[in-house]
Scaffold this motif. Structure first.
Motif, PDB file in Angstrom:
ATOM      1  N   ALA A   1       5.346 -27.757 -14.365  1.00 25.90           N
ATOM      2  CA  ALA A   1       4.200 -28.672 -14.441  1.00 25.90           C
ATOM      3  C   ALA A   1       2.984 -27.918 -14.948  1.00 25.90           C
ATOM      4  N   PRO A   2       2.968 -27.558 -16.242  1.00 24.78           N
ATOM      5  CA  PRO A   2       1.876 -26.728 -16.779  1.00 24.78           C
ATOM      6  C   PRO A   2       0.503 -27.378 -16.686  1.00 24.78           C
ATOM      7  N   THR A   3       0.414 -28.671 -16.935  1.00 26.54           N
ATOM      8  CA  THR A   3      -0.886 -29.346 -16.869  1.00 26.54           C
ATOM      9  C   THR A   3      -1.399 -29.410 -15.437  1.00 26.54           C
ATOM     10  N   SER A   4      -0.487 -29.593 -14.484  1.00 26.69           N
ATOM     11  CA  SER A   4      -0.882 -29.640 -13.068  1.00 26.69           C
ATOM     12  C   SER A   4      -1.425 -28.295 -12.610  1.00 26.69           C
ATOM     13  N   GLN A   5      -0.848 -27.203 -13.128  1.00 27.46           N
ATOM     14  CA  GLN A   5      -1.365 -25.883 -12.783  1.00 27.46           C
ATOM     15  C   GLN A   5      -2.813 -25.719 -13.261  1.00 27.46           C
ATOM     16  N   SER A   6      -3.107 -26.219 -14.453  1.00 25.27           N
ATOM     17  CA  SER A   6      -4.452 -26.082 -15.009  1.00 25.27           C
ATOM     18  C   SER A   6      -5.458 -26.986 -14.310  1.00 25.27           C
ATOM     19  N   LEU A   7      -4.991 -28.114 -13.756  1.00 20.80           N
ATOM     20  CA  LEU A   7      -5.902 -29.078 -13.137  1.00 20.80           C
ATOM     21  C   LEU A   7      -6.711 -28.446 -12.008  1.00 20.80           C
ATOM     22  N   LEU A   8      -6.060 -27.639 -11.171  1.00 18.73           N
ATOM     23  CA  LEU A   8      -6.753 -27.024 -10.048  1.00 18.73           C
ATOM     24  C   LEU A   8      -7.859 -26.087 -10.527  1.00 18.73           C
ATOM     25  N   ASN A   9      -7.617 -25.394 -11.629  1.00 20.84           N
ATOM     26  CA  ASN A   9      -8.646 -24.528 -12.209  1.00 20.84           C
ATOM     27  C   ASN A   9      -9.856 -25.351 -12.647  1.00 20.84           C
ATOM     28  N   TYR A  10      -9.615 -26.468 -13.320  1.00 15.19           N
ATOM     29  CA  TYR A  10     -10.720 -27.321 -13.764  1.00 15.19           C
ATOM     30  C   TYR A  10     -11.500 -27.880 -12.577  1.00 15.19           C
ATOM     31  N   LEU A  11     -10.805 -28.172 -11.478  1.00 15.72           N
ATOM     32  CA  LEU A  11     -11.494 -28.650 -10.284  1.00 15.72           C
ATOM     33  C   LEU A  11     -12.394 -27.565  -9.698  1.00 15.72           C
TER      34      LEU A  11
ATOM     35  N   GLY B   1     -15.077 -27.971 -16.987  1.00 14.83           N
ATOM     36  CA  GLY B   1     -14.288 -28.280 -15.805  1.00 14.83           C
ATOM     37  C   GLY B   1     -14.168 -29.776 -15.570  1.00 14.83           C
ATOM     38  N   LEU B   2     -15.280 -30.492 -15.732  1.00 14.03           N
ATOM     39  CA  LEU B   2     -15.283 -31.939 -15.499  1.00 14.03           C
ATOM     40  C   LEU B   2     -14.374 -32.670 -16.475  1.00 14.03           C
ATOM     41  N   PHE B   3     -14.602 -32.484 -17.753  1.00 14.33           N
ATOM     42  CA  PHE B   3     -13.834 -33.229 -18.751  1.00 14.33           C
ATOM     43  C   PHE B   3     -12.414 -32.679 -18.921  1.00 14.33           C
TER      44      PHE B   3
ATOM     45  N   GLY C   1      -2.594 -19.171  -6.681  1.00 11.48           N
ATOM     46  CA  GLY C   1      -2.909 -17.893  -7.317  1.00 11.48           C
ATOM     47  C   GLY C   1      -3.158 -18.051  -8.807  1.00 11.48           C
ATOM     48  N   PHE C   2      -2.353 -18.892  -9.450  1.00 12.45           N
ATOM     49  CA  PHE C   2      -2.555 -19.171 -10.871  1.00 12.45           C
ATOM     50  C   PHE C   2      -3.935 -19.781 -11.101  1.00 12.45           C
ATOM     51  N   ALA C   3      -4.303 -20.752 -10.279  1.00 12.95           N
ATOM     52  CA  ALA C   3      -5.591 -21.440 -10.435  1.00 12.95           C
ATOM     53  C   ALA C   3      -6.767 -20.489 -10.215  1.00 12.95           C
ATOM     54  N   VAL C   4      -6.654 -19.598  -9.211  1.00 11.71           N
ATOM     55  CA  VAL C   4      -7.742 -18.654  -8.931  1.00 11.71           C
ATOM     56  C   VAL C   4      -7.910 -17.673 -10.091  1.00 11.71           C
ATOM     57  N   ALA C   5      -6.780 -17.167 -10.627  1.00  9.65           N
ATOM     58  CA  ALA C   5      -6.853 -16.238 -11.759  1.00  9.65           C
ATOM     59  C   ALA C   5      -7.448 -16.924 -12.982  1.00  9.65           C
ATOM     60  N   MET C   6      -7.068 -18.170 -13.213  1.00  9.83           N
ATOM     61  CA  MET C   6      -7.610 -18.909 -14.350  1.00  9.83           C
ATOM     62  C   MET C   6      -9.097 -19.194 -14.169  1.00  9.83           C
ATOM     63  N   PHE C   7      -9.504 -19.482 -12.936  1.00 12.41           N
ATOM     64  CA  PHE C   7     -10.928 -19.723 -12.665  1.00 12.41           C
ATOM     65  C   PHE C   7     -11.746 -18.468 -12.975  1.00 12.41           C
TER      66      PHE C   7
END
Length: 338
Positions: free
Chosen positions: A43-53, A198-200, A232-238
């Protein structure tokens, strides 16, 4: 020629160090993505969603606290969010069809794209010393992908043609995203950029997840083993997204893309020291080549900055001389009239 004073230049050192921090962060996202793939989570898009949040919450709060009007048009950020989400999606999707080697090589397509876009829209000049640095970096990467470590991987992939097209499309979108961020961070504001991206980006990701990944998310059996790499993925991306604008403002988007070439090499070094794996000596040579190329490119930035400073000083001196001459002529005319 590279001098010690140029190498010690503050922007050169910051650019080199920050670039490798970003490269390590990308390496960590690769490891966490690998762990998720081993657990059957695709779920690649779902992984990125948390970073955008995370970006929306942290930088959006700062933006609301400031209560200032946006410095760039809001619809620019919609386009940037769309491009950024799809770039991430296409490259991650490509791994299902082509080999890691192909992804590494074709992902370099972003470098000439960035150079062309910055030359057209940002008026960035690429002198011979910068081009030399870029070629040295690319030579190091080629040495990596054709080393013994990737020998078994070169023929991998269920449909290499589709996978390669996805990588090229994703790399092109990465270039558009990087150059757009460079323009906005230099002409608008870093906090505004991160908050609106992040919003859009989150809105676009949520729509895409509801269409493409809804069933995948329902089938996941969440546990600590699955949740930790996801977070962990989301934190690293943030952290990656937060630091990228700093490097873009100092050294530009070409330096960013060149710095990320070392991410695969960091991954191998981690495997060497953490898992005691043995690798080809070419890896060390390749890593050194990329670092040397980055130094050469950074020194090219230093030379250009010094040239701009000298031009500005010369212009100021000419203006001062012209004003002095004009004043002298005025005094002479007054004396003649008297």
């Amino acid at each position: 020629m590279l001098t010690l004073e140029q190498f010690k230049n503050r922007n050169t050192l910051i650019g080199l160090g920050l670039g490798q921090i970003l490269s390590l962060l990308i390496t960590s996202t690769g490891f966490t993505s690998s762990e998720l793939a081993k657990k059957g989570i695709n779920a690649p898009t779902s992984q990125s969603l948390l970073n955008y949040l995370f970006l929306t919450i942290v930088y959006g709060s700062i933006l609301l606290y400031r209560r200032e009007a946006l410095k760039a048009k809001w619809y620019y950020y919609i386009l940037l969010g769309l491009v950024d989400v799809e770039a991430n999606f296409l490259v991650v999707k490509a791994y299902q069809y082509t080999s890691l080697t192909s992804v590494m090589l074709l992902d370099c397509w972003s470098i000439p794209c960035v150079m062309l876009l910055t030359w057209i829209f940002l008026k960035t000049k690429y002198r011979s010393i910068k081009i030399t640095g870029i070629l040295v970096c690319l030579a190091g990467l080629v040495l990596v992908v054709f080393s013994d470590v990737h020998a078994a991987d070169r023929a991998g992939g269920s449909n290499p043609r589709i996978g390669d097209l996805l990588v090229i499309a994703g790399a092109t979108l990465y270039a558009v995203s990087n150059v757009s961020e460079e323009f906005l961070v230099k002409n608008a504001d870093r906090v505004e950029l991160m908050a609106m991206l992040g919003l859009f980006g989150g809105i676009v990701s949520a729509i895409q997840i509801s269409i493409l990944e809804r069933n995948e998310l329902k089938s996941i059996h969440w546990s600590a083993g699955a949740a930790l790499p996801f977070v962990g993925f989301a934190v690293a991306m943030f952290m990656f997204y937060s630091l990228v604008p700093v490097l873009l403002k100092i050294n530009g988007s070409t330096m960013l893309n060149l710095s990320l070439l070392t991410s695969d090499m960091w991954a191998v070094l981690i495997r060497i020291f953490a898992y005691h794996e043995k690798v080809d000596r070419k890896y060390y040579v390749a890593f050194g080549a990329v670092v040397v190329g980055l130094i050469i490119y950074s020194v090219g930035d230093t030379n250009e900055n010094q040239d701009h400073l000298h031009v500005a000083e010369d212009a100021n001196q000419r203006q001062h001389d012209e004003e002095a001459t004009t004043s002298a002529r005025t005094v002479e005319q007054m004396k003649s009239s008297a």
